[in-house]
Structures are given as structure tokens and as C-alpha cells.
Design a protein around this motif. Structure first.
Motif, mmCIF file in Angstrom:
data_model
loop_
_atom_site.group_PDB
_atom_site.id
_atom_site.type_symbol
_atom_site.label_atom_id
_atom_site.label_comp_id
_atom_site.label_asym_id
_atom_site.label_seq_id
_atom_site.Cartn_x
_atom_site.Cartn_y
_atom_site.Cartn_z
ATOM 1 N N MET A 311 0.860 -1.187 0.000
ATOM 2 C CA MET A 311 0.000 0.000 0.000
ATOM 3 C C MET A 311 0.894 1.234 0.000
ATOM 4 O O MET A 311 1.736 1.401 0.893
ATOM 5 N N ALA A 312 0.739 2.066 -1.016
ATOM 6 C CA ALA A 312 1.519 3.288 -1.110
ATOM 7 C C ALA A 312 0.853 4.389 -0.290
ATOM 8 O O ALA A 312 -0.376 4.511 -0.268
ATOM 9 N N ILE A 313 1.682 5.179 0.387
ATOM 10 C CA ILE A 313 1.218 6.368 1.091
ATOM 11 C C ILE A 313 1.711 7.573 0.308
ATOM 12 O O ILE A 313 2.925 7.737 0.103
ATOM 13 N N ASN A 314 0.819 8.388 -0.177
ATOM 14 C CA ASN A 314 1.184 9.534 -1.008
ATOM 15 C C ASN A 314 1.900 10.578 -0.145
ATOM 16 O O ASN A 314 1.278 11.297 0.642
ATOM 17 N N THR A 315 3.211 10.669 -0.308
ATOM 18 C CA THR A 315 4.005 11.568 0.529
ATOM 19 C C THR A 315 3.758 13.036 0.203
ATOM 20 O O THR A 315 4.099 13.910 1.009
ATOM 21 N N GLY A 316 3.167 13.308 -0.954
ATOM 22 C CA GLY A 316 2.831 14.678 -1.306
ATOM 23 C C GLY A 316 1.544 15.148 -0.661
ATOM 24 O O GLY A 316 1.306 16.353 -0.523
ATOM 25 N N ARG A 317 0.706 14.203 -0.254
ATOM 26 C CA ARG A 317 -0.571 14.527 0.393
ATOM 27 C C ARG A 317 -0.523 14.270 1.899
ATOM 28 O O ARG A 317 -1.117 14.995 2.682
ATOM 29 N N VAL A 318 0.142 13.200 2.292
ATOM 30 C CA VAL A 318 0.319 12.899 3.714
ATOM 31 C C VAL A 318 1.736 13.341 4.064
ATOM 32 O O VAL A 318 2.690 12.564 4.036
ATOM 33 N N LYS A 319 1.877 14.610 4.375
ATOM 34 C CA LYS A 319 3.198 15.221 4.455
ATOM 35 C C LYS A 319 3.929 14.942 5.767
ATOM 36 O O LYS A 319 5.160 14.941 5.810
ATOM 37 N N THR A 443 -2.916 4.071 -1.798
ATOM 38 C CA THR A 443 -3.179 3.360 -3.047
ATOM 39 C C THR A 443 -2.688 1.926 -2.939
ATOM 40 O O THR A 443 -1.519 1.693 -2.592
ATOM 41 N N TRP A 444 -3.580 0.975 -3.215
ATOM 42 C CA TRP A 444 -3.130 -0.419 -3.274
ATOM 43 C C TRP A 444 -2.337 -0.633 -4.559
ATOM 44 O O TRP A 444 -2.653 -0.094 -5.618
ATOM 45 N N GLY A 445 -1.287 -1.447 -4.458
ATOM 46 C CA GLY A 445 -0.529 -1.828 -5.646
ATOM 47 C C GLY A 445 0.148 -3.163 -5.442
ATOM 48 O O GLY A 445 0.263 -3.666 -4.316
ATOM 49 N N ASP A 446 0.571 -3.761 -6.529
ATOM 50 C CA ASP A 446 1.473 -4.904 -6.433
ATOM 51 C C ASP A 446 2.499 -4.783 -7.543
ATOM 52 O O ASP A 446 2.300 -4.049 -8.507
ATOM 53 N N SER A 473 1.893 7.625 -16.932
ATOM 54 C CA SER A 473 2.284 6.252 -16.595
ATOM 55 C C SER A 473 3.281 6.257 -15.452
ATOM 56 O O SER A 473 4.281 5.547 -15.470
ATOM 57 N N ASN A 474 2.986 7.038 -14.433
ATOM 58 C CA ASN A 474 3.832 7.148 -13.251
ATOM 59 C C ASN A 474 3.636 5.946 -12.340
ATOM 60 O O ASN A 474 2.543 5.709 -11.835
ATOM 61 N N GLN A 475 4.699 5.176 -12.125
ATOM 62 C CA GLN A 475 4.618 4.009 -11.244
ATOM 63 C C GLN A 475 4.912 4.363 -9.783
ATOM 64 O O GLN A 475 4.753 3.516 -8.898
ATOM 65 N N ASP A 476 5.339 5.592 -9.535
ATOM 66 C CA ASP A 476 5.689 6.022 -8.183
ATOM 67 C C ASP A 476 4.413 6.434 -7.446
ATOM 68 O O ASP A 476 4.111 7.616 -7.279
ATOM 69 N N LEU A 477 3.664 5.439 -6.982
ATOM 70 C CA LEU A 477 2.379 5.697 -6.342
ATOM 71 C C LEU A 477 2.537 6.359 -4.977
ATOM 72 O O LEU A 477 1.568 6.900 -4.438
ATOM 73 N N SER A 478 3.749 6.320 -4.415
ATOM 74 C CA SER A 478 4.020 7.007 -3.159
ATOM 75 C C SER A 478 4.305 8.491 -3.378
ATOM 76 O O SER A 478 4.397 9.244 -2.412
ATOM 77 N N TYR A 479 4.483 8.875 -4.634
ATOM 78 C CA TYR A 479 4.862 10.251 -4.987
ATOM 79 C C TYR A 479 6.077 10.687 -4.164
ATOM 80 O O TYR A 479 6.202 11.834 -3.762
ATOM 81 N N LEU A 480 6.965 9.717 -3.959
ATOM 82 C CA LEU A 480 8.212 9.981 -3.269
ATOM 83 C C LEU A 480 9.182 10.612 -4.260
ATOM 84 O O LEU A 480 9.483 10.022 -5.304
ATOM 85 N N ASN A 481 9.650 11.800 -3.965
ATOM 86 C CA ASN A 481 10.614 12.477 -4.825
ATOM 87 C C ASN A 481 11.754 12.991 -3.949
ATOM 88 O O ASN A 481 11.972 14.191 -3.802
ATOM 89 N N ALA A 516 8.921 6.211 4.784
ATOM 90 C CA ALA A 516 7.555 5.791 5.144
ATOM 91 C C ALA A 516 6.534 6.172 4.081
ATOM 92 O O ALA A 516 5.471 6.705 4.384
ATOM 93 N N GLY A 517 6.867 5.859 2.839
ATOM 94 C CA GLY A 517 5.930 6.120 1.749
ATOM 95 C C GLY A 517 5.272 4.862 1.216
ATOM 96 O O GLY A 517 4.484 4.923 0.271
ATOM 97 N N VAL A 518 5.590 3.712 1.806
ATOM 98 C CA VAL A 518 5.040 2.455 1.323
ATOM 99 C C VAL A 518 4.941 1.476 2.486
ATOM 100 O O VAL A 518 5.839 1.395 3.318
ATOM 101 N N VAL A 519 3.810 0.771 2.564
ATOM 102 C CA VAL A 519 3.625 -0.281 3.572
ATOM 103 C C VAL A 519 3.754 -1.619 2.858
ATOM 104 O O VAL A 519 2.846 -2.027 2.121
ATOM 105 N N PRO A 520 4.879 -2.333 2.999
ATOM 106 C CA PRO A 520 4.981 -3.669 2.401
ATOM 107 C C PRO A 520 3.999 -4.602 3.117
ATOM 108 O O PRO A 520 3.979 -4.657 4.345
#
Length: 555
Positions: A311-319, A443-446, A473-481, A516-520
Motif C-alpha cells: 500500500m503506497a502512502i502519497n508523501t505529497g498529500r500525507v506530508k 493506493t493499493w498496488g502490487d 504512466s507514473n509508477q511512483d504511487l508514493s509520490y516519493l521524490n 515511510a511512503g510504502v507499507v509492504p
């Protein structure tokens, strides 16, 4: 690449490592025995249509598996032996590198023909690769734009421009010029993005339903969301193809049934179900029962895959990183795994890189208890000021995923976070969430490695520069930059010592988890089931799918 949208080994050793950790389960080997029969129709049951089968846009395991019946790639994987073997497909061999692996040359086989009988040429392959650079042909792997000289500014061939770093000195020779050394470039070319497309038959953004075949099968009819029928390509020749066979008369792919309905239909083994196979994941509610049913043992395919459910945590929204860390600790992975089918689905994950991938490193930065650590999570939320937050969570609109979303919602409610679940169309899920215009807090992803190497996982999922460069086609669902992560990705890419590179990827995995932008969630097994009258199915340990390239209907 993902299960509905999903990178592979640097060396033969890495393949062996991956296989050691992903030995075949079920009875796949038994269905691959015996002499293949000719004729009949093999039915494939899928709960949703493919995101794409346009070869330059395909980035799902299901789509790529289907494409292997339609199109040839420069190189490919022969999986009939004890280990996957890289071989030439369109090419005569696996290519030749020069100038420190910055130049790769391939020679095409003579005698390969399109479905209309015309010859497949190097110019067709060049055009096929070039079209992936067009903004209209989005969604596919990023490797061409990342590695080919001039790829960062090229916009595709539709207005007459060519990419000079792909040269065709004659009808059967291709030369690729890269802007960096890529020792495993010839494994990248086993992906469908490196297949040929005849310019005269390219329908641009609608090519999904008009794919022109140089493989053993061609499109007979395609009603999007309902049914895809493939028939024999009479101009395909086994003598030019080291990978595929042409045993059945037709593949009939039926879309749109509920996961559980598909499972029960195949389990019944009645009528056409005897010659059918699932391509959609077995429903979480059925998985444990199916795995333990002795009557299904000979036709249950359990294929451990080099992949991660997360599960990705959007780092741009959950700051606030304290909130993100609290989410890491609060999620109850026992209920999450239960939604996907329990322990049969896979082991609990604490890293992005799964076991069996070069670079995997064991560590756990958050709760070592899969049920979570609410005390720690609540303390982190208190440090953040106990905000009363509402977050959106995107999932596919299927029961398994909705049960997963409910599990997350329950977990996060315990730390004061309200979760609004956003079920998205399963046919287009990844096309939606990979578009930067459609952002969610969670966002759920695999993800399954494109080949068993970390270079096809961490850079693809966490290089923040793609947010701007690949907005559709951005695969960075965590929006980690994170500039440190981006810089380390570049540094590792230039390393030539394999052991140094693997160690660096393991450290990078840990660095990414600190953000902490992704929960494995789980390291995945892929499970499917087929009818009793299907033979020739082999485990595709690269794709995590049952491979149908040798499949036949038993007479």
C-alpha cells in the motif's frame, strides 16, 4: 510489473537464485507432460479486460502473457528446462554488447512473417520501439526512454521523426546506442515493448484492438470488456520460433465474471470448464480451500513470484512523516492477508525487495508483529498533534480488494484516521492510478520484478523524476521524490561490481522505507486453476503466470 499491470536477472546466477526461492507448486509439471494434441479451443476466464495488449503499452502480467501468443520480442525466455534460459526470439541470439555495454547489436532471423505474409524487418522493430515514446502510447515500461540516447526528449514517430540511437544498417540488423552501460539490456528486450509493429498497420492509440501478429496467433475478434478470440496465424512457422507452439485452434478469452464465479466454474470441471483456465487471481475467499482440495491438486498452479503486495502512502498529500510512520505500525497485516486468501497467498513483508531478488536485505523498521503495534502508532499520532484525518484509499472494485480496504479502514480508525474507500474500475485500475491527475492518499498496488533484479523494482517504483517525466504512466504511487533516493538510483546504475550493486540496492530499500511512503504487505504467490483437459501448461516463473505457449487441449 503488476499482476494486472508488473523486472529480471542480471546474470544466470540471479535466475538460479530466484528459482531456488520460487520452486514450482501445484502440479504444473504434470500438465506439461505427454505429447501435445492439435486442435480445439482453450478458454481463458478473466474477471476484467486487459489494461492493454498493445505491446508497447502492456505492463501487466496478464496482458504480456496474452501478447506472447500474438507478438515476438527481440529476446525471450525458454522455460521448458529446470531454469529459465534467455534466447533469441526475433533475434538469432541474445545480442552482442560493445563499448562497455553502451552499444547492443541484434540480428533478426530470416523467414519471420506478419499475418499477411510480408517479412518482419529491423525497420519494423525500430518503429515499434519508437512508437512507445509518443504521449499517446503510454503505460508501458520506462526503460527505452531511460536508456536510449536522446530518449529523454524524443516524442515518437507519428510526425515523421526517428530516434537516431536506434540504427538499422540493413533489413535484418538493429543497433541500439545507450547513454549508460546496461549489462542486462538483452533481458529488457524480452519484454513486449521491444517487439515489431508494421507502420502501415499501426492504429496509434487504438492499436490494442488491432495488434498485427508475427506470433502463432492473430486477433479474430475483440469486443472490449467482453471477449477476445485469437485464431491461428497461418504465416507463423515453428522453425523460426524457439519458444512457442501452435497447438490449439483458438484461444477464447472471456471477460467480466466475478472472481468467485470463475473459481467455481473451473472447479466444477463441467462442460467447457474442462478446457478452461483462470488468468485472474483466485478470489481470496476461495484460495485456502482450493489450495487444500486434493481433487484440484493436479490442476492448481501455485507460482511464487519475485513480487510484493503493498500500500503506497502519497508523501505529497500525507506530508507529516510521523503520520506515515503511524500508518506503517497501525496496519494489521493479518487481516489484510486474510482478505487475499491467508498464508497460501504469501509471507508477510517488511521490505520492498522480496526474497529471491538480487539485492534483497532482511530488515524491519516498523512493527515486527504482523498484527501491528497500536501503542507505538498512537504515540506517533500524539507527537503529530492527534490530527483527525480523512484519507482516500484506492482499490480495484472486486470483493478481494474491497475486503482488503475494509481491513485497512478498521486498522486506521484505531489511530483516528477515517478512510474513504474508492473502488475503481478493475479494467482500468492502473491506467487511473498511474495518471498523476488521479491522486489518492493511499493506493493499493502490487509489483513483480520485470526480471529478478532490484534494478527493475526500486528505480521503477520510487524514482520521483517520473512524476514529471511520465505523467500518464507514473509508477511512483508514493509520490516519493527524495533527491537522496534519486541520486542513489543514478549512482547504483553506474556500478559494475555485482556484489557492490546488490548491497547498495539493499541499503536503498531501507532508505526508502525510512521515508515511510510504502507499507509492504505480503511477498506474493500467484495461484491459478485449470480444467482437466488442458495440457502443456508450464510455470512462468518470470511472469508469475501459467505459461500457455505450449498449451494444448487433450483429445
Amino acid at each position: 510489473m503488476t499482476r494486472r499491470t508488473r523486472t529480471f536477472t542480471l546474470t544466470a546466477t540471479a535466475v538460479a537464485i530466484a528459482l531456488g526461492a520460487t520452486a514450482c507448486g501445484g502440479s504444473s509439471s504434470s500438465t506439461g507432460s505427454g505429447s501435445p494434441s492439435k486442435g480445439g479451443t482453450l478458454t481463458i476466464l478473466d474477471d476484467a479486460d486487459f489494461n492493454h495488449i498493445d505491446p508497447q503499452r502492456t505492463y501487466t502480467t496478464e496482458g504480456a502473457s496474452m501478447d506472447y501468443e500474438l507478438v515476438r520480442t527481440l529476446t525471450g525466455w525458454d522455460e521448458t528446462g529446470p531454469q529459465p534460459k534467455l534466447v533469441g526470439d526475433l533475434a538469432t541470439d541474445t545480442g552482442t554488447s560493445s563499448k562497455g555495454a553502451t552499444v547492443w547489436t541484434f540480428h533478426l532471423r530470416h523467414g519471420i512473417k506478419w499475418q499477411d505474409g510480408t517479412a518482419v524487418t529491423a525497420q519494423d522493430v525500430k518503429y515499434g520501439v519508437e512508437r512507445a515514446f509518443s504521449p499517446d502510447i503510454n503505460g508501458g515500461p520506462p526503460y527505452a526512454s531511460q536508456w536510449l540516447v536522446g530518449g529523454d526528449s524524443y516524442k515518437g514517430p507519428f510526425k515523421g521523426q526517428q530516434l537516431s540511437s536506434i540504427q538499422t544498417p540493413d533489413k535484418y540488423t538493429l543497433v541500439f546506442h545507450l547513454d549508460q552501460p546496461v549489462a542486462d539490456f538483452n533481458e529488457t528486450t524480452a519484454m513486449t515493448g521491444w517487439s515489431a509493429v508494421p507502420k502501415a498497420h499501426d492504429t496509434a492509440s487504438t492499436y490494442d484492438t488491432h495488434v498485427w501478429s508475427d506470433g502463432p496467433y492473430m486477433i479474430k475478434s475483440y469486443s472490449h470488456g467482453k471477449e477476445l478470440v485469437l485464431g491461428r496465424n497461418k504465416h507463423w512457422s515453428r522453425s523460426t520460433d524457439p519458444i512457442r507452439e501452435q497447438n490449439v485452434n483458438e484461444f477464447d478469452v472471456k471477460f467480466g465474471q466475478d472472481q468467485s464465479a470463475i473459481d467455481q466454474q473451473i472447479k466444477s470441471d463441467a462442460g467447457t470448464a474442462q478446457t478452461a483456465i483462470t488468468q485472474t487471481p483466485i478470489a481470496g475467499s476461495d484460495l485456502t480451500t482450493f489450495a487444500n482440495d486434493p481433487s484440484l491438486k493436479s490442476r492448481f498452479y501455485k507460482i511464487p513470484a519475485p513480487g510484493i503486495n503493498y500500500m503506497a502512502i502519497n508523501t505529497g498529500r500525507v506530508k507529516d512523516i510521523r503520520v506515515r510512520e503511524a500508518i506503517e505500525d497501525a496496519v494489521d497485516k493479518t487481516t489484510v492477508r486474510g482478505a487475499f486468501g491467508g498464508s497460501v497467498y504469501g509471507d508477510y513483508a517488511s521490505t520492498v525487495l522480496p526474497p529471491g531478488i538480487d539485492g534483497h536485505k532482511n530488515f524491519d523498521l516498523y512493527s515486527s508483529n504482523p498484527a501491528g503495534d497500536l501503542t507505538k502508532a498512537k504515540a506517533l499520532m500524539k507527537q503529530a498533534g492527534n490530527p483527525k484525518l480523512t484519507m482516500s484509499l484506492s482499490v480495484e472494485n472486486i470483493p478481494t480488494q474491497e475486503h482488503f480496504a475494509d481491513a485497512v479502514k478498521t486498522s486506521l480508525a484505531k489511530i483516528g484516521i477515517t478512510v474513504n474507500i474508492s473502488p475503481l474500475d478493475k479494467n482500468n485500475y492502473f491506467s487511473i492510478v498511474n495518471n498523476v491527475k488521479n491522486q489518492y492518499d493511499l493506493t493499493w498496488g502490487d509489483w513483480i520484478a520485470d526480471w529478478p533484479n532490484a534494478s527493475t523494482v526500486l528505480p521503477t517504483l520510487f524514482d520521483g523524476r517520473q512524476i514529471k517525466n511520465l505523467p500518464q504512466s507514473n509508477q511512483d504511487l508514493s509520490y516519493l521524490n527524495d533527491p537522496k533516493v534519486n541520486a542513489q538510483i543514478d549512482k547504483i546504475g553506474k556500478m559494475t561490481d555485482i556484489n557492490q550493486r546488490n548491497a547498495a540496492y539493499g541499503a536503498l530499500d531501507e532508505q526508502i522505507l525510512k521515508d515511510a511512503g510504502v507499507v509492504p504487505l505480503m511477498y506474493m504467490n500467484m495461484s491459478d486453476v485449470g480444467g482437466t483437459k488442458i495440457g502443456g501448461v508450464i510455470d512462468d516463473t518470470i511472469m508469475g503466470e501459467p505459461s500457455l505457449v505450449h498449451a494444448y487441449v487433450k483429445s
